[in-house]
Structures are given as structure tokens and as C-alpha cells.
Motif scaffolding. Structure first.
Motif, PDB file in Angstrom:
ATOM      1  N   PHE A 119      -8.685   0.120  -6.752  1.00  0.00           N
ATOM      2  CA  PHE A 119      -8.061   0.587  -8.165  1.00  0.00           C
ATOM      3  C   PHE A 119      -9.244   0.213  -8.754  1.00  0.00           C
ATOM      4  O   PHE A 119     -10.533  -0.998  -7.923  1.00  0.00           O
TER       5      PHE A 119
ATOM      6  N   TYR B 258      -5.939  -5.168  -5.327  1.00  0.00           N
ATOM      7  CA  TYR B 258      -5.892  -3.937  -6.097  1.00  0.00           C
ATOM      8  C   TYR B 258      -6.936  -3.471  -6.130  1.00  0.00           C
ATOM      9  O   TYR B 258      -7.491  -2.545  -5.786  1.00  0.00           O
ATOM     10  N   LYS B 259      -8.135  -4.270  -5.555  1.00  0.00           N
ATOM     11  CA  LYS B 259      -9.603  -3.812  -5.404  1.00  0.00           C
ATOM     12  C   LYS B 259      -9.372  -3.350  -4.298  1.00  0.00           C
ATOM     13  O   LYS B 259     -10.546  -2.308  -3.991  1.00  0.00           O
TER      14      LYS B 259
ATOM     15  N   ILE C 265       2.612   1.679  -3.186  1.00  0.00           N
ATOM     16  CA  ILE C 265       1.827   2.792  -4.045  1.00  0.00           C
ATOM     17  C   ILE C 265       0.971   3.405  -3.948  1.00  0.00           C
ATOM     18  O   ILE C 265       1.496   4.152  -5.129  1.00  0.00           O
TER      19      ILE C 265
ATOM     20  N   PHE D  89      -6.287  -2.769 -14.692  1.00  0.00           N
ATOM     21  CA  PHE D  89      -6.782  -2.112 -13.260  1.00  0.00           C
ATOM     22  C   PHE D  89      -6.296  -0.913 -13.521  1.00  0.00           C
ATOM     23  O   PHE D  89      -4.471  -0.451 -14.040  1.00  0.00           O
TER      24      PHE D  89
ATOM     25  N   TYR E 221     -11.101  -2.026 -11.563  1.00  0.00           N
ATOM     26  CA  TYR E 221     -11.382  -3.078 -12.507  1.00  0.00           C
ATOM     27  C   TYR E 221     -11.715  -2.396 -13.942  1.00  0.00           C
ATOM     28  O   TYR E 221     -12.943  -2.024 -13.967  1.00  0.00           O
TER      29      TYR E 221
ATOM     30  N   THR F 264      -2.390  -7.705 -13.841  1.00  0.00           N
ATOM     31  CA  THR F 264      -2.085  -8.974 -13.041  1.00  0.00           C
ATOM     32  C   THR F 264      -2.885 -10.077 -13.995  1.00  0.00           C
ATOM     33  O   THR F 264      -3.415  -9.514 -14.361  1.00  0.00           O
TER      34      THR F 264
ATOM     35  N   ASN G  61      -4.132 -11.087  -6.255  1.00  0.00           N
ATOM     36  CA  ASN G  61      -3.473  -9.664  -6.863  1.00  0.00           C
ATOM     37  C   ASN G  61      -4.603  -8.759  -6.993  1.00  0.00           C
ATOM     38  O   ASN G  61      -4.624  -7.540  -6.756  1.00  0.00           O
TER      39      ASN G  61
ATOM     40  N   LYS H   6      -5.925   3.432 -11.569  1.00  0.00           N
ATOM     41  CA  LYS H   6      -5.925   4.291 -10.187  1.00  0.00           C
ATOM     42  C   LYS H   6      -6.263   5.810 -10.401  1.00  0.00           C
ATOM     43  O   LYS H   6      -4.711   5.665 -10.782  1.00  0.00           O
TER      44      LYS H   6
ATOM     45  N   THR I 282       0.710  -1.184   0.165  1.00  0.00           N
ATOM     46  CA  THR I 282      -0.109  -0.279   0.148  1.00  0.00           C
ATOM     47  C   THR I 282       0.985   1.042   0.263  1.00  0.00           C
ATOM     48  O   THR I 282       0.715   2.124  -1.174  1.00  0.00           O
TER      49      THR I 282
END
Length: 181
Positions: free
Chosen positions: A153, A148-149, A122, A174, A155, A139, A144, A176, A119
Motif C-alpha cells: 500500500f 500495509y507497507k 485484501i 494508505f 503511504y 489505521t 498496522n 493501493k 493478505t
């Protein structure tokens, strides 16, 4: 990626790190008490991408390719990029890999997972992206996808990617927005 040859995983990863040191940004999380690397993220800023020029490929990728079986080498040269690029272009639209901060690889040593390291790796780039870019990544693991969700992020979809063994893996994309996009 290595045609099942685990001994080539290290050379591939080291080539990725070297290429990222040349053209991208390498972020590390270090254990203060030991100096050990707990996590690592390989990011490419807008306008840069992994293996996009000879200088990057000459930092270990070309040697890695020569170590592969003929079948896996052929897959890298003729299938991998040509199968993945159109999907990523569609998934990121209206943005592109070239206009995004692209996370090529992130990993955390298992003994340090679930402590916020990924985290934070990122978030460091999310701050850089601020108002001009998005973060983007792909990914191929379900674990993963969930991570990421959970990190908020968006989808963008999935596509089957053929493997050297004529099987398929699902690649998930993904994005963001940067912190203020």
C-alpha cells in the motif's frame, strides 16, 4: 472509540458488521476443521461508506451511541468525523472514499496471524477493484502501518486525531491501485 469502556467494543463491532452487511461487503476466513472465524474484513465499495444513512445507523450504531458517556458521545458527534474527513479527503486526492473500495476494518484472530489471512482478504477486493478503483484505508496503530507497507500500500500521510480524553492519536492513510490500475 468507546471512551475506555471495553464492554462497548463488541456492540460497536457488531454494529459495523451489520452496517457493512447492508451496504458493503463482509469477507471472512473460516477454519475448515472447526468452522471458527479466523479473520474478517469489512469493505465498502465505491459510492458506499460506513454510517452514511439512517438504515445503517439503525443496525446498532445509534444504540451504541446512547450507551456512551456524554463526553464520548459528544466526541463521536462533533469531533470524530469532522476531524477525520478533511484529512482523508486530502490524503486520497484525486480519489475519494466514495470512488474507492474502502477497508473499514480488518482483523485476524491472533492464533491465525502471520498465515496470509489478511493478505488474502485484501486480495479478494483488489481483484474486484481491477481497473476502476483504488483500495483505501486508515489505521491508527504502528503495527498496522508496517503491515500495509509490506502489502505494497502507498503511504499517503498521517494526521493527529483528537480523542475524547483530549489526547491525540496519529491516523495513517494508505491507498493501493486495483490489480490493473
Amino acid at each position: 472509540m468507546t471512551g475506555g469502556n471495553k464492554s462497548l467494543e463488541g456492540p460497536l463491532f457488531r454494529a459495523m458488521i451489520r452496517a457493512c452487511l447492508l451496504a458493503g461487503r463482509v469477507y471472512t476466513a473460516i477454519v475448515i476443521s472447526t468452522g471458527a472465524i479466523a479473520g474478517l474484513a469489512l469493505w465498502f465499495p465505491p459510492g458506499k461508506a460506513l454510517w452514511q444513512n439512517d438504515a445503517q445507523r439503525n443496525l446498532g450504531f445509534n444504540q451504541f451511541l446512547e450507551s456512551l458517556s456524554p463526553k464520548t458521545k459528544e466526541w463521536w458527534i462533533n469531533t470524530y468525523g469532522s476531524a477525520l474527513a478533511p484529512f482523508i479527503k486530502t490524503a486520497l486526492s484525486p480519489h475519494t472514499v466514495e470512488s474507492s473500495w474502502y477497508l473499514n476494518c480488518i482483523c485476524v484472530d491472533p492464533k491465525y496471524q502471520r498465515q496470509g489471512i489478511a493478505t488474502n482478504l485484501i486480495k479478494m477486493v483488489e481483484q474486484k477493484a481491477m481497473s476502476t478503483s483504488i483500495l483505501a484505508l486508515c489505521t491508527d496503530t504502528d503495527v498496522n502501518v508496517a503491515v500495509y507497507k509490506a502489502l505494497h500500500f502507498q503511504y499517503k500521510g498521517e494526521a493527529p486525531l483528537p480523542t475524547p480524553d483530549n489526547e491525540y492519536i496519529d491516523v495513517h492513510c494508505f491507498t493501493k491501485p486495483g490489480a490493473r490500475v
